[in-house]
Each structure stands twice: as C-alpha cells, then as structure tokens.
Design a protein around this motif. Structure first.
Motif, mmCIF file in Angstrom:
data_model
loop_
_atom_site.group_PDB
_atom_site.id
_atom_site.type_symbol
_atom_site.label_atom_id
_atom_site.label_comp_id
_atom_site.label_asym_id
_atom_site.label_seq_id
_atom_site.Cartn_x
_atom_site.Cartn_y
_atom_site.Cartn_z
ATOM 1 N N HIS A 1 -3.343 5.412 0.613
ATOM 2 C CA HIS A 1 -2.457 5.444 2.098
ATOM 3 C C HIS A 1 -3.762 4.987 3.010
ATOM 4 C CE1 HIS A 1 -0.138 5.494 5.259
ATOM 5 N NE2 HIS A 1 -1.039 6.213 5.591
ATOM 6 N N SER A 2 -4.744 6.308 3.852
ATOM 7 C CA SER A 2 -5.699 6.154 4.731
ATOM 8 C C SER A 2 -7.144 5.458 4.081
ATOM 9 C CB SER A 2 -5.866 7.697 4.966
ATOM 10 O OG SER A 2 -6.648 8.678 3.535
ATOM 11 N N ASP B 1 0.773 10.362 -1.313
ATOM 12 C CA ASP B 1 1.129 9.820 -1.899
ATOM 13 C C ASP B 1 0.668 9.376 -3.441
ATOM 14 O OD1 ASP B 1 3.627 9.684 -0.358
ATOM 15 O OD2 ASP B 1 3.743 7.717 0.203
ATOM 16 N N TYR C 1 2.326 6.812 2.644
ATOM 17 C CA TYR C 1 2.147 8.480 3.573
ATOM 18 C C TYR C 1 0.977 8.608 2.752
ATOM 19 C CZ TYR C 1 6.579 7.793 4.807
ATOM 20 O OH TYR C 1 8.251 7.965 5.729
ATOM 21 N N ASN D 1 0.900 -1.172 -0.020
ATOM 22 C CA ASN D 1 -0.272 0.061 -0.066
ATOM 23 C C ASN D 1 0.891 1.298 -0.147
ATOM 24 O OD1 ASN D 1 -2.100 0.897 -0.027
ATOM 25 N ND2 ASN D 1 -2.586 1.182 2.492
ATOM 26 N N ALA D 2 0.408 2.400 -0.132
ATOM 27 C CA ALA D 2 0.455 3.822 0.043
ATOM 28 C C ALA D 2 1.032 4.127 0.749
ATOM 29 C CB ALA D 2 0.475 4.869 -0.759
ATOM 30 N N SER E 1 -1.753 11.272 9.236
ATOM 31 C CA SER E 1 -0.849 10.337 8.491
ATOM 32 C C SER E 1 -0.110 11.681 8.139
ATOM 33 C CB SER E 1 -0.881 9.795 7.272
ATOM 34 O OG SER E 1 -0.208 9.692 6.144
#
Length: 719
Positions: free
Chosen positions: A368-369, A335, A332, A329-330, A534
């Motif tokens: 990412h999130s 990204d 940050y 996964n990314a 993040s």
C-alpha cells in the motif's frame, strides 16, 4: 497629454489586423456552441498552442486541474464538453480534437493569453474570411466538372477490373486528360499547374494517379514523349504478376509458418533458404522474397499467432502477446507485504578470501505505502538473510501483515523456515509462496526505481542489469576503471558497500513520491509517512515476546534455583532471573525443561516458552542479572541486596502458600511443629486470610422490618 493617446482605438484595430495576418486559421479551429440560450466560442488546441506558444503537455495538465473543479453531479451529466465551473481553461472534445472556451482562457500577468486573441467579433470575422479564401477555386471547379464529364468515357477500357477499380481508373485517366487541356494556357511557370492540382488530388484521394506534382509531371512527360496513350499509362499495378496465385499454396505457407513459430527462433533469411530448398526438392517454383514479407513476416496476423511460441511465454520479447489482468493496489497498510531479493549493483569489493564479491539485498515492502520495512544483505540468497529481513520488518512495523508474498528462495523449505511459516500462519498471517514474478510485481518494479532513481546518485553504482536496454543503464568502461581505483584507495569493503546501499534505501523511504515520480506527482508524502498515516485494520499487533518467539534463537533450559537461569551464549556466561511477579511459573515449572528465546542484538532480556508441537506457549520473561563486584575499589553491593530481596520475596510467597495448604494442623504437631510455618499460618489468621466457613443462621439476610412482618403474619394465622 500626447496626441497619440487619442488614437488608442486605431492602434487596437491595427493590432487586430496584424494578428489576423499572423494567425493561420483552419476550418476546424473554431466552434460556436449554443447552450441554454447562450452562445460560446471554442478554440482548437492547435490554434492555442500556435498563438500562445504553449505545449500540449501544459494543456493536458490544466485539463486535469479543471476537471477537479467540476462538481461530481455535473461531471456525470457532461458528455464531450465540461460544464462551466468559473475556473480557467474550460475544455471539451469533438472529433478527437480538444477545444477551449474563449471566455475561460486566463488573462493574467505575465502572459495575458486571452488578449492574444483580440476581440471575439474580430476573431470570428477573421475566421470567416479565412474559410471563404479556402473555398473552391476556379481551377478546382473546372477540374471537378471535367472529372464528372470525362471519366465515364474511359470506363470501357477497363472491363477486366471490378466496378470499384474501373471507376477509380477512369478518374485517373480524366486527370491526365484535364492537364493536357489546361497546361498550355495555364498562367505561371511550367510546374504551376501540377503544384496547384496536387493538393486537390490529395483532398479527393484519387487512386492510381500520383499526388506528388513531380510524379504527376512524369506521367504527362511519358505521355508526350512516347507513343503510349492515357489508358496505357493508367493501369492496375502488378497486372500479370501471378506469384500471389502460384504461392497461394497451403503446403508452402505451412512450411514457412511452421518454421516461423518454432521456438528455435529462426531468422527470416534462414527460413527463406530452407523453404527454397524444399521447393527445389518438390519441384515447386520458389516464391519471391517480397512474397515472404507481405504474406507472412510483416503481417499482424502472423505476429499474433506465432509470438508466444517463437519467443517463449515468459520471454521479454513476448510481453505484447500476453494478456494480463489489471489489479488495484492494497487499500490499507499491512494488507500485503512482498519480499524478494536482487543484486546490489555497486562495484565489487575484496572479500576475506581475496576474490571480488558483490552483495545481494533482501527487502520486505508494504504494497500500500511502498515503505521498505525490512532489508538485509549477504553475498548470496539464503534463508538466514531472508529471516533477518523478515525480523527487521516485523520489529519496525510492530505488527504482522494480513498476507506475506514471497518466492521459493534458497532455503525456503528448510525445517527452520517451515516452522516459521507455520507459526506465522497460526498467528493469522496468510503466507503465499509463488514462482510467478507478477504475484510480487510491486517489489520487482521497486528494484528498478531503486536503481534508476536512488542508486544513480552513488558514484559506486555501476549500472542496471545486463538485460536493460536503456541508454543510461550502464556506466562507461573508463568511468568504472577510474572509480574502482578510487574505491580501492578508500578501502571499499563489504561494510562500506552495505552502508552505501542502506543509505540510499533509507533515502527512498524518506523522499516524497512527487520529487521523482510523474505518476504520483500529487503525492507529497514519503513511503514511511504514508505507512505511518495509513489505517491498519487487518494487521495483528505483536509484542516483543512474540517477535522473539518467531525470529529469536532458541535454547532448551531447565528451571531451578528459584527461577535463576545460568547459560552460555556465544561462549559467554549469562545469568538471568525471573521476577517474583511470575511466582506461579517458578513454582509450576521447577525442574522442568522449557524453551528460551533470545536476540543476539539485545541480550538484556530473554523469553521463556512451553513447547507445544511446532508452536510455543508463552510463559514469562527473565531479565539479565549483572554479577556484582564484591571485591576491590569498584565494589558494588547494591546488586547483592536486590538479589537477596528477590530471594526473600520468593521464600515468603512459598512459605505462605505452604502454610495455607497445611492449615491449623501445623500448630498441633508438638515438637514436630515448624515454627516458621506456624508463624506464617498465625499471620494469615490474624490478617483474616484464613477462615472457617460457617453455616447460615435462620433468617440470615432479613432486615428487622422483615422479621416484625413475619411475626405479625404468624400471629394472625394462629387466631
């Protein structure tokens, strides 16, 4: 005190005996390990689940928890058994089975799992007793002895078989021979010898002889009721069947493989019929139906070779035949953002033209999130709705991502979108436009989560797409009929549809992952929280002016009237004024055409730009000027005063700059001297803003001590 209190030891012994009878111990249930001079007892997962009445899923969870309690250095040295961290449920693995240390089994209320196994010595005694009871019985010993002695005598009857088959056939004959010798004097019912012998045959895995006691009895019955001998009953299966040899024909095989790998996806019955016709035309004997299945249709090799061609490389049915590259996964937030559109599966509503319509949503999701930063709705996919979703994402985030992934949506190649992509790339964004669904797999998977988890709460949700095969994928026809009638009575329209979908998207953004995801059961934050917390080291922070330049509407205007702007937007006149703080912009771009960008959702401020190719150079902003009311009971002259003060400030700046450019010559023009300019020059002169550069005097910058030293040095030189 009562008398039975003195018999606690007796009661414990009775309890252990009762437990030993209840426990079904097997050979693989207990391990005894020696480590560092200490002996430990380990119990199998099967035994723990049986005695403690717990599930394998629970033990899977406690294994994960225990592994986290072990130090990383100890974990790296461990092989099959976990080091002792002092916590509950220490575990290990041997021969594909999990074992748990008896000393680390928890013994807390209300379960008291450790007490369920009693004393460790009593447990070992019960285990040894169970093992001894399962040792070779007298029947098994007699059978094995008979098998070893008699089976070589039947080998001469199977000279046509190979060595492995001959040995297996001879042992099968010895089984029937043993039963004939034993069954008349064997105690019990007529079927007891077959029932007792059946598990022995299974353990020895003897071939060419049935292991089921009823099938085994049928062999003996056939032997006793017919004139067949043992070697007539025990034979190789399918002896004399030459179909395999006949149809070991590469031409027939190629016909079947060619049709089975064709992307027309012929059925098996159709292939059989066509190949049979070909065999008739070529005077070949048609193969049996069993040959098709065992030789081609049911083999793994055929599925592997023909899967992609038969179903198509991009078909859902060919997914197990395709390779893929697992990726991380990314790292940050920011990204990578993924953008895609899907249909909102809410029941249809009446559009303005009277037809039933469904809406689509375009979403921008941080990889990412998982936070959905922007989304927009429309009846169809077009570049305008994509532009609105992108604008919302940048406004909410306040930055531009490192990479932005999207597909070739309708209108992606319009001049407006091409200019937008160029401006984004000039600001450091890597734009990736792909036709592959795997390149934006995260948002594709999120659409499924949105439907199966969050839209499922909406009574207007009619179900997943028509290709979904899940049992819960679609509402019943009766439910849809009832809810459509209810929605019509409540005025279900486009605005309510958008409001319903937006509510559930925001609910996703603010719901912890652990509330619905087994994979992220330990993530007790929502996507919005993860995005906020993040780090974002690879993003580009943008201002409101930059957002307006990227996504705002554009209009060319000409600067005049000391930086006052009068323009018409959506049929309404608006007036804007540039602050005197931007005097240089007012001065240098007077009478020149610039680009004004604005947002229809916020017309309180506009931004001015100088066009440079496809890009824009920022100049300044202009604030909305509300025209003052100068007549009537609502008269307000404060705005007039502010406008006059602004004009006066700009006039003073202009006069001061003009005076500084003309200089003291303005005082010597006699009758042509302009008093305002000469006064401005005189003010600057008195305020030390004007000065004539002077030449440096000799010795400028020297202190008195330096001058005295210089005089003394010159005097000494002269003498």
């Amino acid at each position: 005190m009562r008398g039975f209190d003195t018999t606690a030891g007796t009661k414990q012994v009775q309890k252990d005996e009762h437990f030993n009878k209840k426990m079904n111990l097997q050979f693989t249930d207990i391990l005894i390990r020696q480590s560092g001079g200490n002996e430990s007892i380990w119990l199998s997962e099967r035994l723990i689940c049986d005695v403690c009445n717990i599930t394998e899923a629970y033990l899977w969870k406690v294994r994960s928890v225990y592994k986290k309690t072990v130090r990383a250095c100890d974990l790296a040295k461990a092989k099959d058994f976990m080091p002792d961290s002092g916590k509950s449920w220490r575990w290990g693995k041997q021969a594909g089975q999990f074992y748990y240390c008896l000393n680390n089994i928890p013994n807390k209320a209300p379960k008291y799992y450790r007490n369920m196994f009693g004393d460790s010595e009593a447990l070992l005694d019960a285990y040894k007793t169970a093992c001894r009871s399962k040792e070779d019985t007298s029947l098994e010993r007699r059978f094995k002895s008979h098998l070893k002695l008699v089976s070589p005598q039947y080998s001469e009857f199977y000279k046509d078989a190979n060595d492995i088959q001959r040995a297996a056939l001879s042992k099968a004959c010895a089984v029937l021979d043993f039963i004939l010798d034993e069954k008349d004097n064997y105690p019990g019912t007529a079927n007891k010898i077959y029932k007792d012998l059946s598990p022995i045959l299974s353990d020895l895995d003897l071939q060419y002889i049935p292991h089921n006691y009823l099938k085994l009895k049928e062999k003996i019955t056939e032997l006793e009721t017919t004139d067949k001998s043992i070697v007539d009953i025990i034979r190789l299966p399918r002896v004399g069947n030459n179909n395999a040899e006949i149809y070991n024909d590469p031409e027939v095989f190629s016909w079947v493989m060619q049709m089975y790998s064709d992307d027309s996806t012929f059925s098996q019955e159709h292939i059989i019929r066509k190949v049979t016709q070909m065999c008739e035309l070529t005077l070949k004997k048609a193969p049996s139906r069993r040959w098709y299945g065992q030789t081609i249709f049911e083999t793994s090799k055929t599925q592997f070779l023909t899967g992609l061609k038969r179903f198509g490389a991009n078909s859902r049915k060919s997914y197990m035949h395709r390779s893929y590259i697992p990726t991380q996964n990314a790292i940050y937030a920011g990204d990578c953002w993924e953008m895609d559109a899907t249909r909102v599966n809410m029941i249809a509503h009446k559009a303005e033209d009277g037809s039933e319509r469904y809406i689509n949503v375009v979403a921008v999701r941080d990889v990412h999130s998982g936070d959905v930063l922007g989304y927009s709705f429309d009846y169809s996919e077009n570049h305008v709705v994509y532009l609105e979703a992108m604008k919302m994402a940048v406004q909410n985030a306040g930055y531009l991502p490192y990479e932005w992934v999207t597909d070739r949506f309708p209108g992606y190649n319009t001049p407006q979108m091409i200019d937008l992509f160029e401006r984004l790339e000039s600001l450091g964004v890597k734009m990736t436009i792909s036709t592959k669904a795997n390149d934006k797999a995260k948002i594709e998977r999120w659409f499924r989560t949105l439907q199966s988890v969050f839209f499922m709460d909406s009574k207007y949700f009619y179900g997943e797409g028509i290709q979904s095969r899940a049992k819960y994928a679609h509402r019943s026809a009766e439910y849809l009929k009832r809810i459509k009638k209810e929605a019509k009575n409540q005025g279900w329209d486009m605005l309510k549809n958008i409001e319903e979908a937006s509510t559930h998207i925001e609910k996703y953004r603010n719901t912890n992952f652990s509330a619905y995801s087994r994979r992220h059961a330990n993530v007790h934050q929502s996507p919005a929280q993860l995005h906020d917390y993040s780090e974002k080291p690879h993003v580009s922070i943008v201002s409101e002016a930059t957002i307006s330049m990227l996504f705002g509407l554009r209009k060319p205007i000409t600067l005049k009237n000391n930086g006052q702007i009068s323009t018409e937007i959506v049929g309404v006149d608006f007036h804007y004024m540039i602050s005197p703080a931007y005097y240089d912009i007012i001065k240098n771009y007077h009478g020149k055409q610039v680009v004004m960008t604005y947002d229809l959702n916020d017309l309180s401020v506009v931004f001015l730009w100088n066009k440079h190719g496809n890009l824009l150079n920022s100049l300044c902003e202009a604030e909305l000027f509300e025209k003052p009311i100068t007549k009537g009971p609502n008269k307000d002259l404060s705005a007039v005063g502010k406008a006059k003060a602004r004009a006066q400030q700009i006039a003073e700046l202009r006069d001061r700059e003009l005076a500084s450019m003309i200089g003291e010559d303005s005082l010597m023009m006699g009758m042509y001297t302009e008093k305002r300019i000469s006064n401005a020059f005189e003010d600057d002169y008195l305020n030390d803003n004007y000065g004539v550069p002077l030449k440096k005097a000799s010795g400028d910058g020297l202190s008195p001590e330096d001058i005295e030293d210089a005089i003394l040095r010159n005097t000494s030189e002269n003498y």
